[in-house]
Design an enzyme around this catalytic site. Sequence first.
Site, PDB file in Angstrom:
ATOM      1  N   LYS A   1       0.834  -1.212   0.000  1.00  0.00           N
ATOM      2  CA  LYS A   1       0.000   0.000   0.000  1.00  0.00           C
ATOM      3  C   LYS A   1       0.866   1.259   0.000  1.00  0.00           C
ATOM      4  O   LYS A   1       0.642   2.186  -0.770  1.00  0.00           O
ATOM      5  CB  LYS A   1      -0.906   0.013   1.249  1.00  0.00           C
ATOM      6  CG  LYS A   1      -1.606   1.340   1.464  1.00  0.00           C
ATOM      7  CD  LYS A   1      -2.433   1.342   2.721  1.00  0.00           C
ATOM      8  CE  LYS A   1      -1.705   1.778   3.955  1.00  0.00           C
ATOM      9  NZ  LYS A   1      -1.514   3.238   4.092  1.00  0.00           N
ATOM     10  N   ASN A   2       1.858   1.279   0.879  1.00  0.00           N
ATOM     11  CA  ASN A   2       2.640   2.516   1.021  1.00  0.00           C
ATOM     12  C   ASN A   2       3.577   2.765  -0.153  1.00  0.00           C
ATOM     13  O   ASN A   2       4.143   3.847  -0.278  1.00  0.00           O
ATOM     14  CB  ASN A   2       3.438   2.494   2.334  1.00  0.00           C
ATOM     15  CG  ASN A   2       2.531   2.701   3.532  1.00  0.00           C
ATOM     16  OD1 ASN A   2       1.340   2.970   3.377  1.00  0.00           O
ATOM     17  ND2 ASN A   2       3.088   2.563   4.726  1.00  0.00           N
TER      18      ASN A   2
ATOM     19  N   CYS B   1      -4.784  12.913  12.852  1.00  0.00           N
ATOM     20  CA  CYS B   1      -5.042  11.483  12.794  1.00  0.00           C
ATOM     21  C   CYS B   1      -4.882  10.930  14.198  1.00  0.00           C
ATOM     22  O   CYS B   1      -4.118  11.481  14.991  1.00  0.00           O
ATOM     23  CB  CYS B   1      -4.025  10.873  11.845  1.00  0.00           C
ATOM     24  SG  CYS B   1      -3.982   9.104  11.836  1.00  0.00           S
TER      25      CYS B   1
ATOM     26  N   ARG C   1       0.200  14.902  12.738  1.00  0.00           N
ATOM     27  CA  ARG C   1       0.899  14.530  11.507  1.00  0.00           C
ATOM     28  C   ARG C   1       1.097  15.783  10.664  1.00  0.00           C
ATOM     29  O   ARG C   1       0.388  16.014   9.694  1.00  0.00           O
ATOM     30  CB  ARG C   1       0.141  13.427  10.775  1.00  0.00           C
ATOM     31  CG  ARG C   1       0.084  12.156  11.603  1.00  0.00           C
ATOM     32  CD  ARG C   1      -0.512  11.001  10.881  1.00  0.00           C
ATOM     33  NE  ARG C   1       0.414  10.388   9.947  1.00  0.00           N
ATOM     34  CZ  ARG C   1       0.144   9.267   9.288  1.00  0.00           C
ATOM     35  NH1 ARG C   1      -1.000   8.669   9.454  1.00  0.00           N
ATOM     36  NH2 ARG C   1       1.026   8.752   8.462  1.00  0.00           N
TER      37      ARG C   1
ATOM     38  N   ASP D   1       4.633   0.774  11.966  1.00  0.00           N
ATOM     39  CA  ASP D   1       3.417   0.133  11.471  1.00  0.00           C
ATOM     40  C   ASP D   1       3.271  -1.322  11.929  1.00  0.00           C
ATOM     41  O   ASP D   1       2.273  -1.971  11.612  1.00  0.00           O
ATOM     42  CB  ASP D   1       3.376   0.187   9.931  1.00  0.00           C
ATOM     43  CG  ASP D   1       3.033   1.587   9.417  1.00  0.00           C
ATOM     44  OD1 ASP D   1       2.675   2.452  10.235  1.00  0.00           O
ATOM     45  OD2 ASP D   1       3.127   1.809   8.191  1.00  0.00           O
TER      46      ASP D   1
ATOM     47  N   ARG E   1      -8.613  -0.456   4.556  1.00  0.00           N
ATOM     48  CA  ARG E   1      -7.781   0.570   3.930  1.00  0.00           C
ATOM     49  C   ARG E   1      -6.427  -0.004   3.530  1.00  0.00           C
ATOM     50  O   ARG E   1      -5.828   0.446   2.555  1.00  0.00           O
ATOM     51  CB  ARG E   1      -7.517   1.721   4.914  1.00  0.00           C
ATOM     52  CG  ARG E   1      -8.684   2.655   5.129  1.00  0.00           C
ATOM     53  CD  ARG E   1      -8.254   3.812   5.996  1.00  0.00           C
ATOM     54  NE  ARG E   1      -6.896   4.201   5.639  1.00  0.00           N
ATOM     55  CZ  ARG E   1      -5.949   4.535   6.508  1.00  0.00           C
ATOM     56  NH1 ARG E   1      -6.204   4.559   7.797  1.00  0.00           N
ATOM     57  NH2 ARG E   1      -4.742   4.870   6.108  1.00  0.00           N
TER      58      ARG E   1
HETATM   59  C1  UD1 Z   1       4.369   6.899   6.063  1.00  0.00           C
HETATM   60  C2  UD1 Z   1       3.452   5.709   5.946  1.00  0.00           C
HETATM   61  C3  UD1 Z   1       2.938   5.280   7.319  1.00  0.00           C
HETATM   62  C4  UD1 Z   1       4.103   5.058   8.272  1.00  0.00           C
HETATM   63  C5  UD1 Z   1       5.031   6.274   8.283  1.00  0.00           C
HETATM   64  C6  UD1 Z   1       6.291   6.053   9.117  1.00  0.00           C
HETATM   65  C7  UD1 Z   1       2.434   6.004   3.761  1.00  0.00           C
HETATM   66  C8  UD1 Z   1       1.195   6.242   2.973  1.00  0.00           C
HETATM   67  N1  UD1 Z   1       2.331   6.056   5.092  1.00  0.00           N
HETATM   68  O1  UD1 Z   1       3.598   7.985   6.554  1.00  0.00           O
HETATM   69  O2  UD1 Z   1       2.204   4.060   7.159  1.00  0.00           O
HETATM   70  O3  UD1 Z   1       3.604   4.841   9.572  1.00  0.00           O
HETATM   71  O4  UD1 Z   1       5.454   6.603   6.947  1.00  0.00           O
HETATM   72  O5  UD1 Z   1       6.973   4.949   8.681  1.00  0.00           O
HETATM   73  O6  UD1 Z   1       3.479   5.738   3.216  1.00  0.00           O
HETATM   74  N2  UD1 Z   1       6.709  14.634  10.301  1.00  0.00           N
HETATM   75  C9  UD1 Z   1       6.924  15.968  10.574  1.00  0.00           C
HETATM   76  N3  UD1 Z   1       6.746  16.869   9.551  1.00  0.00           N
HETATM   77  C10 UD1 Z   1       6.357  16.492   8.297  1.00  0.00           C
HETATM   78  C11 UD1 Z   1       6.169  15.124   8.033  1.00  0.00           C
HETATM   79  C12 UD1 Z   1       6.352  14.208   9.059  1.00  0.00           C
HETATM   80  O7  UD1 Z   1       7.266  16.345  11.681  1.00  0.00           O
HETATM   81  O8  UD1 Z   1       6.214  17.353   7.422  1.00  0.00           O
HETATM   82  C13 UD1 Z   1       6.905  13.635  11.387  1.00  0.00           C
HETATM   83  C14 UD1 Z   1       5.650  12.811  11.670  1.00  0.00           C
HETATM   84  O9  UD1 Z   1       4.782  13.495  12.550  1.00  0.00           O
HETATM   85  C15 UD1 Z   1       6.245  11.574  12.281  1.00  0.00           C
HETATM   86  C16 UD1 Z   1       7.536  11.398  11.503  1.00  0.00           C
HETATM   87  O10 UD1 Z   1       7.843  12.682  10.946  1.00  0.00           O
HETATM   88  O11 UD1 Z   1       6.551  11.793  13.631  1.00  0.00           O
HETATM   89  C17 UD1 Z   1       7.488  10.378  10.394  1.00  0.00           C
HETATM   90  O12 UD1 Z   1       6.378  10.643   9.557  1.00  0.00           O
HETATM   91  P1  UD1 Z   1       6.400  10.353   7.998  1.00  0.00           P
HETATM   92  O13 UD1 Z   1       7.570   9.496   7.645  1.00  0.00           O
HETATM   93  O14 UD1 Z   1       6.244  11.632   7.257  1.00  0.00           O
HETATM   94  O15 UD1 Z   1       5.050   9.507   7.809  1.00  0.00           O
HETATM   95  P2  UD1 Z   1       4.195   9.459   6.494  1.00  0.00           P
HETATM   96  O16 UD1 Z   1       5.100   9.595   5.334  1.00  0.00           O
HETATM   97  O17 UD1 Z   1       3.032  10.378   6.598  1.00  0.00           O
END
Ligand code: UD1
Length: 420
Positions: A22-23, A115, A120, A306, A398
Amino acid sequence: MDSLSIRGGVPLRGEVQISGAKNAVLPIMAATLLTDEPCVIRHVPNLSDVRFMGQILESLGAKVEFEKDVLRVHAKKIQGAGDYDLIRKMRGSICILGPLLGRLRQAKVSLPGGCVIGARPVDLHLKGMEALGTKVTVQNGYVTAKAPKLAGSEVFLGGRAGPTVLGTANVMMAAALADGITVIESAACEPEVIDLADFLNSMGARITGAGSPTVQIAGVSRLHGAEHEVIPDRIEAATFAIAAAATGGEVTLRGARPDHLSAVFDKLSESNVRVERKGRIVTVKRGGKLRPIDVTTLPYSGFPTDVQAQMMVLMCLTSGISIITERVFESRFMHVSELARLGADISIEGPSAIVKGGRPLSGAPVMASDLRASAALVIAGLAASGTTVVNRVYHIDRGYEQIDEKLRKLGARIERIKET
Ligand code: UD1
């Protein structure tokens, strides 16, 4: 809303085919917006998130066809403003920002909502776009980005909790069509980032270093259509491996990528679960009495956040004290109170959950709060005595393709109760 009714106590036995990730597929779908030529994506899981992303692409003007596990997208002519309500609903939809900017030099997307697994933010995504020369404004729930000129640049994408997976994807996609060279430092190293880079390169992009903390993107003037096969879902594979261990059964994962699962398999081995690998075939069963373990979630190649909830269930079934520390998403412990309904003894101390394992679990009605928490509750239900009803299973749909059917084939007594 559908629910799953599980009569636990049956050790899972047999083989399960691992679906596409999915990711990986969500950002790859977004990347099809970067070209006006048709793209074909294979090994696509039939998930509500994938269908949802398909709707988002359609709302932008793309033609989308999904048959069996093949997805065809043709984004011949697109517009840069996505449907507010569609995008807001799914966090993963933020990754259309980069491709829209790359292709159209402008984008207007709604801010993905908060979320239950914690705040997030998207600050790193926006920082990346700004580094490429984009003017970003956030107003009335929308992110508006404009970049008459998109110029390659150096950008550091490490945040408080480490790198960002979708942020790295977003910058890679915008930079693919920027002028000059972009270097992302502290890039996410997840296999899904590599899969996206492979797809982009097959479209004509020039990306090197994906999978390492430094990714270099040499911008090109246009990208063409391409075909791609999505990598297997490492989180689905880990979930079935843990379910096998939790129920005391023996399950063979087919079409998995053990090289993407080292941290999970290492912890399973430490807890006395045997993991035998033969190429892409992995067999999982207990080696004897389970042993308590300590786990800390980290960005790849560390233990995946995850899989935290599912691993916690195994800890509940293991006599002794296990500790699980969440370092990626704060407050990703919504499943703890639900596991307590089944008899689990877990206390939260800051970012850690202390699990006093070995108490028998017994079935109860529980509520799924997010995707991976739902998977954990299903595993707990499979291992518990009596009947567990997991409500709000739309969360699980999902991200897990036909999980009830796959589990039934392994001998689980699991029924979907359709909402009438
Ligand atoms: C992706 C995955 C999700 C997984 C996560 C971490 C998808 C669709 N989802 O989510 O299943 O749990 O990676 O492996 O691929 N953060 C910030 N600022 C930002 C973005 C992120 O501070 O602009 C923080 C987040 O709050 C979190 C950390 O960085 O604490 C990691 O998040 P991130 O790697 O961005 O998660 P996603 O890419 O949204």
